[in-house]
Design a protein around this motif. Structure first.
Motif, PDB file in Angstrom:
ATOM      1  N   LYS A   1       9.198 -50.714  -4.597  1.00  0.00           N
ATOM      2  CA  LYS A   1       8.702 -49.382  -5.681  1.00  0.00           C
ATOM      3  C   LYS A   1       7.118 -49.564  -5.973  1.00  0.00           C
ATOM      4  CE  LYS A   1      12.501 -47.301  -7.387  1.00  0.00           C
ATOM      5  NZ  LYS A   1      13.952 -48.534  -6.635  1.00  0.00           N
ATOM      6  N   PRO A   2       6.335 -48.406  -6.475  1.00  0.00           N
ATOM      7  CA  PRO A   2       4.895 -49.022  -6.937  1.00  0.00           C
ATOM      8  C   PRO A   2       5.269 -49.836  -7.754  1.00  0.00           C
ATOM      9  CG  PRO A   2       5.831 -46.955  -6.293  1.00  0.00           C
ATOM     10  CD  PRO A   2       6.614 -47.235  -6.605  1.00  0.00           C
ATOM     11  N   ILE A   3       4.317 -50.452  -7.895  1.00  0.00           N
ATOM     12  CA  ILE A   3       3.995 -51.559  -9.702  1.00  0.00           C
ATOM     13  C   ILE A   3       3.524 -50.488 -10.373  1.00  0.00           C
ATOM     14  CG2 ILE A   3       2.904 -53.239 -10.381  1.00  0.00           C
ATOM     15  CD1 ILE A   3       2.591 -54.399  -7.958  1.00  0.00           C
ATOM     16  N   MET A   4       4.601 -51.134 -12.042  1.00  0.00           N
ATOM     17  CA  MET A   4       4.135 -49.723 -12.712  1.00  0.00           C
ATOM     18  C   MET A   4       3.806 -51.080 -13.933  1.00  0.00           C
ATOM     19  SD  MET A   4       4.728 -47.155 -11.496  1.00  0.00           S
ATOM     20  CE  MET A   4       5.651 -46.276 -12.451  1.00  0.00           C
ATOM     21  N   VAL A   5       2.916 -50.332 -14.740  1.00  0.00           N
ATOM     22  CA  VAL A   5       2.340 -51.050 -16.009  1.00  0.00           C
ATOM     23  C   VAL A   5       2.749 -49.393 -16.605  1.00  0.00           C
ATOM     24  CG1 VAL A   5       0.965 -52.302 -15.530  1.00  0.00           C
ATOM     25  CG2 VAL A   5       0.005 -50.094 -15.905  1.00  0.00           C
ATOM     26  N   ARG A   6       3.248 -50.542 -18.030  1.00  0.00           N
ATOM     27  CA  ARG A   6       3.242 -49.277 -19.382  1.00  0.00           C
ATOM     28  C   ARG A   6       2.017 -49.851 -20.429  1.00  0.00           C
ATOM     29  NH1 ARG A   6       7.607 -46.679 -21.744  1.00  0.00           N
ATOM     30  NH2 ARG A   6       8.924 -47.799 -19.928  1.00  0.00           N
ATOM     31  N   VAL A   7       1.170 -48.667 -20.407  1.00  0.00           N
ATOM     32  CA  VAL A   7       0.499 -48.529 -21.356  1.00  0.00           C
ATOM     33  C   VAL A   7       0.321 -47.471 -22.784  1.00  0.00           C
ATOM     34  CG1 VAL A   7      -2.204 -48.735 -21.833  1.00  0.00           C
ATOM     35  CG2 VAL A   7      -1.321 -49.078 -19.876  1.00  0.00           C
ATOM     36  N   ALA A   8       0.642 -48.091 -24.174  1.00  0.00           N
ATOM     37  CA  ALA A   8       0.180 -47.164 -24.807  1.00  0.00           C
ATOM     38  C   ALA A   8       1.597 -46.357 -24.865  1.00  0.00           C
ATOM     39  CB  ALA A   8      -0.430 -45.882 -25.204  1.00  0.00           C
ATOM     40  N   GLY A   9       2.818 -46.855 -24.351  1.00  0.00           N
ATOM     41  CA  GLY A   9       3.748 -46.098 -24.025  1.00  0.00           C
ATOM     42  C   GLY A   9       4.046 -45.652 -23.164  1.00  0.00           C
ATOM     43  N   MET A  10       3.595 -45.209 -22.208  1.00  0.00           N
ATOM     44  CA  MET A  10       3.082 -44.590 -20.870  1.00  0.00           C
ATOM     45  C   MET A  10       3.704 -45.648 -19.925  1.00  0.00           C
ATOM     46  SD  MET A  10       4.496 -41.288 -22.204  1.00  0.00           S
ATOM     47  CE  MET A  10       3.786 -40.280 -20.337  1.00  0.00           C
ATOM     48  N   LEU A  11       4.110 -45.213 -18.973  1.00  0.00           N
ATOM     49  CA  LEU A  11       4.264 -45.756 -17.293  1.00  0.00           C
ATOM     50  C   LEU A  11       3.357 -45.302 -16.499  1.00  0.00           C
ATOM     51  CD1 LEU A  11       8.100 -46.814 -16.762  1.00  0.00           C
ATOM     52  CD2 LEU A  11       6.291 -48.519 -17.119  1.00  0.00           C
ATOM     53  N   HIS A  12       2.917 -45.947 -15.791  1.00  0.00           N
ATOM     54  CA  HIS A  12       1.762 -45.410 -15.039  1.00  0.00           C
ATOM     55  C   HIS A  12       2.180 -46.831 -13.202  1.00  0.00           C
ATOM     56  CE1 HIS A  12      -0.494 -43.111 -18.273  1.00  0.00           C
ATOM     57  NE2 HIS A  12      -0.164 -44.373 -18.885  1.00  0.00           N
ATOM     58  N   VAL A  13       1.271 -45.969 -12.640  1.00  0.00           N
ATOM     59  CA  VAL A  13       1.686 -46.713 -10.725  1.00  0.00           C
ATOM     60  C   VAL A  13       0.384 -47.770 -10.704  1.00  0.00           C
ATOM     61  CG1 VAL A  13       1.116 -45.961  -8.208  1.00  0.00           C
ATOM     62  CG2 VAL A  13       3.358 -44.554 -10.085  1.00  0.00           C
ATOM     63  N   LEU A  14       0.290 -48.961 -10.767  1.00  0.00           N
ATOM     64  CA  LEU A  14      -0.539 -49.650 -10.655  1.00  0.00           C
ATOM     65  C   LEU A  14      -1.035 -49.541  -8.995  1.00  0.00           C
ATOM     66  CD1 LEU A  14      -2.891 -51.709 -11.830  1.00  0.00           C
ATOM     67  CD2 LEU A  14      -1.159 -53.504 -11.793  1.00  0.00           C
ATOM     68  N   SER A  15      -1.842 -49.628  -8.028  1.00  0.00           N
ATOM     69  CA  SER A  15      -1.520 -50.361  -6.746  1.00  0.00           C
ATOM     70  C   SER A  15      -1.577 -51.419  -6.731  1.00  0.00           C
ATOM     71  CB  SER A  15      -3.447 -49.576  -6.164  1.00  0.00           C
ATOM     72  OG  SER A  15      -2.996 -49.860  -5.096  1.00  0.00           O
TER      73      SER A  15
ATOM     74  N   SER B   1      -9.504 -45.641 -20.657  1.00  0.00           N
ATOM     75  CA  SER B   1      -8.648 -43.669 -20.286  1.00  0.00           C
ATOM     76  C   SER B   1      -7.815 -43.980 -19.206  1.00  0.00           C
ATOM     77  CB  SER B   1     -10.161 -42.906 -20.044  1.00  0.00           C
ATOM     78  OG  SER B   1     -10.912 -43.404 -18.633  1.00  0.00           O
ATOM     79  N   PHE B   2      -6.373 -44.003 -20.021  1.00  0.00           N
ATOM     80  CA  PHE B   2      -5.034 -43.845 -18.573  1.00  0.00           C
ATOM     81  C   PHE B   2      -4.913 -42.656 -18.373  1.00  0.00           C
ATOM     82  CE2 PHE B   2      -5.805 -47.398 -21.896  1.00  0.00           C
ATOM     83  CZ  PHE B   2      -5.659 -48.513 -20.762  1.00  0.00           C
ATOM     84  N   THR B   3      -5.720 -41.568 -18.253  1.00  0.00           N
ATOM     85  CA  THR B   3      -5.421 -40.495 -17.061  1.00  0.00           C
ATOM     86  C   THR B   3      -4.527 -41.189 -15.906  1.00  0.00           C
ATOM     87  OG1 THR B   3      -7.268 -39.813 -16.741  1.00  0.00           O
ATOM     88  CG2 THR B   3      -6.859 -39.180 -18.814  1.00  0.00           C
ATOM     89  N   HIS B   4      -5.153 -41.246 -15.540  1.00  0.00           N
ATOM     90  CA  HIS B   4      -5.091 -41.930 -13.512  1.00  0.00           C
ATOM     91  C   HIS B   4      -5.114 -42.465 -13.269  1.00  0.00           C
ATOM     92  CE1 HIS B   4      -5.424 -41.250  -9.824  1.00  0.00           C
ATOM     93  NE2 HIS B   4      -4.828 -39.900  -9.837  1.00  0.00           N
ATOM     94  N   PHE B   5      -3.603 -44.057 -13.343  1.00  0.00           N
ATOM     95  CA  PHE B   5      -3.839 -45.369 -12.988  1.00  0.00           C
ATOM     96  C   PHE B   5      -3.777 -45.360 -11.344  1.00  0.00           C
ATOM     97  CE2 PHE B   5      -2.693 -47.920 -16.900  1.00  0.00           C
ATOM     98  CZ  PHE B   5      -3.555 -48.099 -16.984  1.00  0.00           C
ATOM     99  N   ALA B   6      -3.409 -44.084 -10.657  1.00  0.00           N
ATOM    100  CA  ALA B   6      -2.693 -44.474  -9.295  1.00  0.00           C
ATOM    101  C   ALA B   6      -3.984 -44.150  -8.526  1.00  0.00           C
ATOM    102  CB  ALA B   6      -1.917 -43.358  -9.071  1.00  0.00           C
ATOM    103  N   VAL B   7      -4.050 -44.839  -7.032  1.00  0.00           N
ATOM    104  CA  VAL B   7      -5.088 -44.517  -5.984  1.00  0.00           C
ATOM    105  C   VAL B   7      -4.672 -44.266  -4.674  1.00  0.00           C
ATOM    106  CG1 VAL B   7      -6.891 -45.999  -7.076  1.00  0.00           C
ATOM    107  CG2 VAL B   7      -5.081 -46.860  -5.075  1.00  0.00           C
ATOM    108  N   ALA B   8      -5.187 -43.587  -3.803  1.00  0.00           N
ATOM    109  CA  ALA B   8      -4.380 -43.273  -2.881  1.00  0.00           C
ATOM    110  C   ALA B   8      -3.910 -43.827  -1.853  1.00  0.00           C
ATOM    111  CB  ALA B   8      -5.857 -42.530  -1.882  1.00  0.00           C
ATOM    112  N   GLU B   9      -4.270 -45.753  -2.242  1.00  0.00           N
ATOM    113  CA  GLU B   9      -3.604 -46.412  -1.524  1.00  0.00           C
ATOM    114  C   GLU B   9      -2.077 -46.885  -2.736  1.00  0.00           C
ATOM    115  OE1 GLU B   9      -6.183 -46.801  -2.805  1.00  0.00           O
ATOM    116  OE2 GLU B   9      -7.242 -48.542  -1.885  1.00  0.00           O
ATOM    117  N   SER B  10      -1.747 -45.954  -3.639  1.00  0.00           N
ATOM    118  CA  SER B  10      -0.350 -46.239  -4.729  1.00  0.00           C
ATOM    119  C   SER B  10       0.603 -46.755  -4.044  1.00  0.00           C
ATOM    120  CB  SER B  10      -0.005 -44.995  -5.296  1.00  0.00           C
ATOM    121  OG  SER B  10       0.335 -44.208  -5.318  1.00  0.00           O
ATOM    122  N   GLN B  11       0.742 -46.110  -3.049  1.00  0.00           N
ATOM    123  CA  GLN B  11       2.098 -46.603  -1.944  1.00  0.00           C
ATOM    124  C   GLN B  11       2.023 -46.837  -1.258  1.00  0.00           C
ATOM    125  OE1 GLN B  11       4.826 -44.337  -2.610  1.00  0.00           O
ATOM    126  NE2 GLN B  11       3.795 -43.692  -4.517  1.00  0.00           N
ATOM    127  N   ASN B  12       1.234 -48.542  -0.856  1.00  0.00           N
ATOM    128  CA  ASN B  12       1.255 -49.527  -0.027  1.00  0.00           C
ATOM    129  C   ASN B  12       1.913 -50.478  -1.096  1.00  0.00           C
ATOM    130  OD1 ASN B  12       0.402 -51.741   1.213  1.00  0.00           O
ATOM    131  ND2 ASN B  12      -2.067 -51.569   0.600  1.00  0.00           N
TER     132      ASN B  12
END
Length: 367
Positions: free
Chosen positions: A26-40, A65-76
């Motif tokens: 699974k993608p690596i995830m970080v929790r920032v300000a209570g929300m989970l985001h994908v970390l490439s 501005s944690f609106t979009h952690f994911a990048v194109a290669e986030s599923q790598n």
């Protein structure tokens, strides 16, 4: 420790994350300000640099501005690099915890980098394989001022004896609140403090107090055994990381009854639920006795939750119950359903309901 996992941990700190999740497949995830985001996963191999809050590489947004952690290669996925989750941590897992992981499918331990940054790591098995849930721990214990705690909670540091319970769901900041009160005691009172933790999170340096921190699993076998031992070690203040079972609860209540100041945490959501949980773990024939003991020893119950604020961070809201003679009588008689009304009318004692706490934060424009 391998540079790959070091880089991941420190990157989570840089992103001001509270937690990092690494899972098999699974993608690596970080929790920032209570929300989970994908970390490439490719972040591991990049030498990132921040300028004006923005990363240089296209596709990464600034940490402000944690609106979009994911990048194109986030599923790598991390596993594509041929690493198993277990192998990342194998070098730093204490031997006893390796055995526990093998026998029980889970273990907890603390890790500290060369820079002094600490992490609480939980490794566990699932149907997908090994996984890691990692809590980032601030380098220094927080102060009551830094947390802007209500005066009623700050005053816990002045208590001489009794039981204080700090409660909330996982990740609600219980350990942080407790650490701030212990820090206040350490800085202002000449007492002996013993903590029992699983694992040790905030590390204290003895100031005005003498403080000893013991880790369950390495320094003592269990919370119950550590608590029994603590009573023979001339303590003034005892902090128990979690009241998990009947034996630990019974010893903690007895310690509070016999002149010690005992702090502990529970995974409960309200004062009434907390008191009921403390009593219900005992056989029915013992519940009357424990109600009497609890009525005599309990000083306060704090229930807390973290809420997103307008700055993109999180702030704590507290239900506070200060145990008055009237509330002691309710506990003794098992009338916990009436506690809420007493908390609502107990403002002069520093009490507040969770609803009132949340409403105040709204009125002040914090949330």
């Amino acid at each position: 420790m391998g540079s790959v996992i070091d880089t991941l941990l420190l990157r989570a700190v840089e992103l001001k994350a509270s937690d990092l999740h690494i899972s098999e497949g699974k993608p690596i995830m970080v929790r920032v300000a209570g929300m989970l985001h994908v970390l490439s996963a490719s972040l591991v191999d990049r030498n990132l640099k921040r300028e004006n809050g923005q990363y240089e590489e296209t596709g990464y947004v600034g940490v402000d501005s944690f609106t979009h952690f994911a990048v194109a290669e986030s599923q790598n996925l991390f596993l594509d690099k041929g690493k198993s989750i277990y192998s990342l941590f194998e070098e730093i897992i204490p031997e006893k915890q390796k055995d526990k992981l093998k026998d029980k499918g889970e273990c907890d331990f603390a890790y500290e980098t060369s820079s002094g940054q600490r992490f609480r790591i939980n490794l566990y098995q699932s149907t997908d394989g090994f996984n890691a849930a990692i809590r980032i721990i601030p380098k220094t214990a927080p102060t009551c001022d830094a947390l802007d705690l209500p005066e009623a909670i700050r005053n816990f540091s002045k208590l001489q004896n009794g039981l204080v319970l700090i409660t909330g769901v996982t990740g609600s900041g219980k350990s942080t609140t407790l650490a701030s009160v212990l820090n206040e005691i350490n800085q202002t009172r000449a007492v002996h403090i013993i903590t029992l933790e699983d694992p040790v999170e905030y590390k204290f340096v003895s100031a005005k107090s003498l403080i000893h921190q013991r880790e369950v699993g390495s320094d003592t076998q269990s919370f119950a055994s550590g608590l029994k031992s603590a009573l023979r070690e001339d303590p003034d203040v005892i902090a128990v990381g979690e009241l998990r079972d009947l034996e630990t609860i019974a010893i903690a209540v007895t310690a509070a009854e016999t002149g010690h100041l005992v702090f502990a945490t529970l995974h409960t959501r309200s004062a009434a639920e907390t008191v009921n949980r403390m009593i219900d773990v005992f056989p029915e024939q013992q519940q009357r006795q424990i109600r009497v003991q609890l009525a005599g020893s309990l000083q306060a119950v704090v229930s807390q939750q973290l809420l997103p604020d307008k700055q993109g961070a999180r702030t704590a809201a507290f239900e506070i119950m200060i145990v008055t003679p009237a509330l002691r009588n309710l506990i003794r008689e098992g009338k916990t359903q009436q506690m809420e009304s007493f908390i609502q009318t107990g403002r002069q004692y520093g009490m507040q309901t969770m609803e009132a706490a949340v409403e105040r934060l709204k009125k002040e424009g914090i949330i």
